[in-house]
Design a protein around this motif. Sequence first.
Motif, PDB file in Angstrom:
ATOM      1  N   SER A  21      51.719  48.775  92.725  1.00  0.00           N
ATOM      2  CA  SER A  21      50.662  48.729  93.935  1.00  0.00           C
ATOM      3  C   SER A  21      49.416  47.959  93.559  1.00  0.00           C
ATOM      4  O   SER A  21      48.749  47.559  94.536  1.00  0.00           O
ATOM      5  CB  SER A  21      50.780  49.850  94.566  1.00  0.00           C
ATOM      6  OG  SER A  21      49.833  50.846  93.752  1.00  0.00           O
ATOM      7  N   ASN A  28      54.051  36.304  95.707  1.00  0.00           N
ATOM      8  CA  ASN A  28      55.430  37.221  96.130  1.00  0.00           C
ATOM      9  C   ASN A  28      55.263  38.494  95.577  1.00  0.00           C
ATOM     10  O   ASN A  28      55.790  39.452  95.773  1.00  0.00           O
ATOM     11  CB  ASN A  28      56.524  36.478  95.336  1.00  0.00           C
ATOM     12  CG  ASN A  28      57.057  35.303  95.872  1.00  0.00           C
ATOM     13  OD1 ASN A  28      57.049  35.256  97.575  1.00  0.00           O
ATOM     14  ND2 ASN A  28      57.539  34.048  95.572  1.00  0.00           N
ATOM     15  N   ASN A  31      52.925  40.682  97.676  1.00  0.00           N
ATOM     16  CA  ASN A  31      53.441  41.183  98.904  1.00  0.00           C
ATOM     17  C   ASN A  31      54.170  42.361  98.813  1.00  0.00           C
ATOM     18  O   ASN A  31      54.353  43.337  99.377  1.00  0.00           O
ATOM     19  CB  ASN A  31      54.510  40.034  99.479  1.00  0.00           C
ATOM     20  CG  ASN A  31      53.657  38.904 100.042  1.00  0.00           C
ATOM     21  OD1 ASN A  31      52.636  38.963 100.728  1.00  0.00           O
ATOM     22  ND2 ASN A  31      54.435  37.640 100.339  1.00  0.00           N
ATOM     23  N   GLN A  32      55.063  42.313  97.502  1.00  0.00           N
ATOM     24  CA  GLN A  32      55.832  43.466  97.080  1.00  0.00           C
ATOM     25  C   GLN A  32      54.886  44.712  96.728  1.00  0.00           C
ATOM     26  O   GLN A  32      55.179  45.850  97.109  1.00  0.00           O
ATOM     27  CB  GLN A  32      56.786  43.077  96.035  1.00  0.00           C
ATOM     28  CG  GLN A  32      57.530  44.299  95.474  1.00  0.00           C
ATOM     29  CD  GLN A  32      58.516  44.619  96.676  1.00  0.00           C
ATOM     30  OE1 GLN A  32      59.431  44.029  97.055  1.00  0.00           O
ATOM     31  NE2 GLN A  32      58.624  46.014  96.873  1.00  0.00           N
ATOM     32  N   SER A  33      53.729  44.342  96.312  1.00  0.00           N
ATOM     33  CA  SER A  33      52.706  45.437  95.912  1.00  0.00           C
ATOM     34  C   SER A  33      52.284  46.268  97.022  1.00  0.00           C
ATOM     35  O   SER A  33      51.889  47.175  97.204  1.00  0.00           O
ATOM     36  CB  SER A  33      51.538  44.839  94.967  1.00  0.00           C
ATOM     37  OG  SER A  33      52.003  44.298  93.764  1.00  0.00           O
ATOM     38  N   GLU A  35      53.655  46.220  99.941  1.00  0.00           N
ATOM     39  CA  GLU A  35      54.834  47.162 100.610  1.00  0.00           C
ATOM     40  C   GLU A  35      54.816  48.298  99.818  1.00  0.00           C
ATOM     41  O   GLU A  35      54.922  49.476 100.406  1.00  0.00           O
ATOM     42  CB  GLU A  35      56.155  46.477 100.368  1.00  0.00           C
ATOM     43  CG  GLU A  35      56.322  45.366 101.500  1.00  0.00           C
ATOM     44  CD  GLU A  35      57.752  44.830 101.286  1.00  0.00           C
ATOM     45  OE1 GLU A  35      58.672  45.267 101.132  1.00  0.00           O
ATOM     46  OE2 GLU A  35      57.927  43.568 101.644  1.00  0.00           O
ATOM     47  N   ASN A  36      54.643  48.393  98.297  1.00  0.00           N
ATOM     48  CA  ASN A  36      54.691  49.534  97.463  1.00  0.00           C
ATOM     49  C   ASN A  36      53.588  50.510  98.203  1.00  0.00           C
ATOM     50  O   ASN A  36      53.641  51.760  97.799  1.00  0.00           O
ATOM     51  CB  ASN A  36      54.610  49.317  96.255  1.00  0.00           C
ATOM     52  CG  ASN A  36      55.853  48.248  95.732  1.00  0.00           C
ATOM     53  OD1 ASN A  36      56.880  48.327  96.425  1.00  0.00           O
ATOM     54  ND2 ASN A  36      55.846  47.994  94.551  1.00  0.00           N
TER      55      ASN A  36
END
Length: 94
Positions: A21, A28, A31-33, A35-36
Amino acid sequence: MDNKRKIEHISESIKAIVGSSNAIGETNFDNQSNENLGVKEEITWLLINDLLDSVKNIDSHLYSVNNNGKKAVNALKNMRDVINEILEDYEEDN
């Protein structure tokens, strides 16, 4: 397995399942971080709600049940104190 090892195992499992996170400046990945972070927030709320379920036990006349409620209240107070300290430090810096 003792409690310390259980906690370490659960913590490592969450990290492995949910992922990082921490943002690194790559869109990219970040963005995943983000979401995490949301997933970790939801997990944290689930754990807090479990503690809140135990808080009601503080009114019990049974010693062990009452003690369970007291431990839950103390855990929440300790978390509150740490969070408040972190936020105070953050507000001073920003």
